[in-house]
Scaffold this active site. Sequence first.
Site, PDB file in Angstrom:
ATOM      1  N   LYS A 141     -30.924   6.484  -0.293  1.00 49.00           N
ATOM      2  CA  LYS A 141     -30.563   5.530   0.705  1.00 49.00           C
ATOM      3  C   LYS A 141     -30.468   6.342   2.010  1.00 49.00           C
ATOM      4  CE  LYS A 141     -26.672   2.245   1.696  1.00 49.00           C
ATOM      5  NZ  LYS A 141     -26.544   2.603   2.948  1.00 49.00           N
ATOM      6  N   GLU A 172     -36.650   2.197   6.445  1.00 52.17           N
ATOM      7  CA  GLU A 172     -35.597   2.712   7.439  1.00 52.17           C
ATOM      8  C   GLU A 172     -36.150   3.941   8.560  1.00 52.17           C
ATOM      9  OE1 GLU A 172     -32.403   1.413   6.729  1.00 52.17           O
ATOM     10  OE2 GLU A 172     -31.012   2.922   7.391  1.00 52.17           O
ATOM     11  N   PHE A 192     -39.661   0.768   2.046  1.00 50.59           N
ATOM     12  CA  PHE A 192     -39.102   0.335   0.749  1.00 50.59           C
ATOM     13  C   PHE A 192     -39.274  -0.873   0.249  1.00 50.59           C
ATOM     14  CE2 PHE A 192     -35.264   0.161   3.798  1.00 50.59           C
ATOM     15  CZ  PHE A 192     -35.028  -1.036   3.696  1.00 50.59           C
ATOM     16  N   ARG A 225     -26.528 -11.188  -0.409  1.00 53.89           N
ATOM     17  CA  ARG A 225     -25.787  -9.962  -0.871  1.00 53.89           C
ATOM     18  C   ARG A 225     -25.843 -10.237  -2.422  1.00 53.89           C
ATOM     19  NH1 ARG A 225     -23.475  -5.662   1.516  1.00 53.89           N
ATOM     20  NH2 ARG A 225     -23.037  -6.622   3.604  1.00 53.89           N
TER      21      ARG A 225
HETATM   22  P1  AMP Z   1     -25.289  -0.743   3.629  1.00 48.87           P
HETATM   23  O1  AMP Z   1     -25.528  -0.951   5.175  1.00 48.87           O
HETATM   24  O2  AMP Z   1     -24.213   0.258   3.466  1.00 48.87           O
HETATM   25  O3  AMP Z   1     -24.951  -2.146   3.294  1.00 48.87           O
HETATM   26  O4  AMP Z   1     -26.556  -0.572   2.993  1.00 48.87           O
HETATM   27  C1  AMP Z   1     -27.488  -1.384   3.133  1.00 48.87           C
HETATM   28  C2  AMP Z   1     -28.626  -0.666   4.186  1.00 48.87           C
HETATM   29  O5  AMP Z   1     -29.211   0.486   3.477  1.00 48.87           O
HETATM   30  C3  AMP Z   1     -30.016  -1.268   4.406  1.00 48.87           C
HETATM   31  O6  AMP Z   1     -29.690  -2.361   5.393  1.00 48.87           O
HETATM   32  C4  AMP Z   1     -30.966  -0.475   4.836  1.00 48.87           C
HETATM   33  O7  AMP Z   1     -30.766  -0.220   6.104  1.00 48.87           O
HETATM   34  C5  AMP Z   1     -30.185   0.829   4.403  1.00 48.87           C
HETATM   35  N1  AMP Z   1     -31.240   1.771   3.361  1.00 48.87           N
HETATM   36  C6  AMP Z   1     -31.524   3.004   3.130  1.00 48.87           C
HETATM   37  N2  AMP Z   1     -32.471   3.261   2.579  1.00 48.87           N
HETATM   38  C7  AMP Z   1     -32.686   2.251   1.702  1.00 48.87           C
HETATM   39  C8  AMP Z   1     -33.391   1.902   0.647  1.00 48.87           C
HETATM   40  N3  AMP Z   1     -34.326   2.828   0.022  1.00 48.87           N
HETATM   41  N4  AMP Z   1     -33.712   0.520   0.306  1.00 48.87           N
HETATM   42  C9  AMP Z   1     -33.008  -0.300   0.856  1.00 48.87           C
HETATM   43  N5  AMP Z   1     -31.975  -0.091   2.045  1.00 48.87           N
HETATM   44  C10 AMP Z   1     -32.068   0.983   2.392  1.00 48.87           C
END
Ligand code: AMP
Length: 586
Positions: free
Chosen positions: A251, A301, A342, A419
Amino acid sequence: MLFQELARVYEQVEARSSRLEMTDILAGFFRTVDCASLPKVIYLTQGQLYPDFYPNKLGLADRLLLRTMVMASGVREEQIQEIWLKEGDPGIVAQKVFQTKKQRTLFSEPLTLDRVYDGLVRITEEEGGGSQDLKMKLLAKLLSDATAEEAKFISRIVTGKMRLGVAAMTVVDALAVAFATKEDRDAVERAFNISSDLGKVAQVICSQGIQAVREMKVQVGSPMRAMLAERLPSPKEILEKLGGRAAFEYKYDGVRVQAHITKKGITLYSRRLEDLTGQFPDVAKALGKAFKGESAIVEGECVPVDLNTGELLPFQEVSHRRGRKHGLEDAIEDYPVKVFLFDCAFKEGEDLTSKPYLERRRSLEESFERTDEVRFSEMRVLGDEEAVEAFFQEALRDGCEGLMAKSVEDNSLYRAGSRGFLWIKYKKEYRSEMTDTVDLVVVGAFAGRGKRAGVYGALLMATYNEKEDTFETVCKLGSGFDDETLAKLPPLLESYKLSAPHPRVVSKMVPDYWFEPSMVLEVLGAEITISPIHTTAMSKIRPGAGLAIRFPRFTGRIRDDKRAREATTSAELEAMYRRQLKTIGG
Ligand code: AMP
């Protein structure tokens, strides 16, 4: 269609607070509108002129609206100001002002929807010198032909303060009720999620019916609403939720981009559907170069990297690019980014959103050359808790926030705009904030690249292990050096150069140059993390792993008052890690 009809519906909607009632009013009205006009009605209802992904230029200053009201109504400025002070809402002010004006004159033409819509478009498009006067003139013409009720909504829309309280999902409900059945709302919602354009969905359902809405596909140039992730606290729960096996990915901590690629050009959209191409022209170019096909929509990303250490940097580094029109090129050079792709939602005319994840991933990997700037997210399909935990540690070591787990089951479609448990994030806190500086020993160096060619790009730094009398590596240090210090380092370190690692240095990394532990530098880091690559406090916190300092910066202070064995010890760093971990609740 007369604008009056629309204004009347807005009045009715405004008087209701129940979503169901609003839906019924809107649905009843939508049925009476001709299909070509429906998109305009929908955008205006949302206080917009275009779909979400167009830059919204509505937002005329209150001051200009006030002066325009004076022009259009003949009411004195002080009087309007007084009403404004009392009411605050430009809509109510306009309503009151135009009520006091005598009713429409014989010569005024009733306002049509098209006239209001086109007028508002022209007002937002006037730019540059003299544009304020032109905007006011155009608006005055509309307002002087408006009834009090119409003036109320025109004033609200033009100032960007429509606020009817009609959420996009209420419009989705109303479209389903108006042109299909309540049971069809999910199909309408899906069409909105993959197009981000309620106006377009409205036109399709009105003119071609629900089946055509079901058949709508993602399209280059129309960004999808982003798929989002749920969160679970342990690999066990994640695996249980995803059927015992899932794709686990790094991530990355960066900026999400959705790239729409054709031979003609590339547009990058943010998670909020803003156009990011201007901020990341380098990414667009790199994607164009690496892409092997004709057209695609992919997601990834963007993460800033340190050219010299190769390490991923905190995403805040990218923010140096924001708002830079001039000097963007310098910013690109100073803060280069890599993009980790991704997902792939569309390729060569084919909508892939309903294909399972691994199939989309295969399409993604087939479509791009892996280059220096364009990578694929690090991924492993795993079904074992321990393996997930080990991969999580690797992700942290490599500067990531944790892992994203993705369903690989048959139904693992790309679910735009929502989500759900097809994607689950795993971000346990194994990091702790660092507030104290440490004094570290230089034990190696890496050759510089780019602007640092000819000097050291980064230094390999170590703590001192008193018990073993060894030096254990803890970070690569590349930030915080000014040009003068960079130039000074090679001659200063020359006399300590060795052809092999010093026997008391414990390192898994192999730098370009080794030194006898001697020079001590003061360093401030952002946090301390568990690391399988660095050797400080090896196996003290976690078997087989040491500790590392993330985002270390040289403070500018060479500790020539300290000898290497007086540097910060490994035990001290371990204590700092434990102490700091507590303050954030572990
Ligand atoms: P969050 O913002 O904590 O809800 O996490 C989701 C975000 O993680 C996504 O919107 C992407 O910007 C980011 N992200 C980073 N790496 C990945 C990945 N391998 N797959 C999907 N999202 C990712």
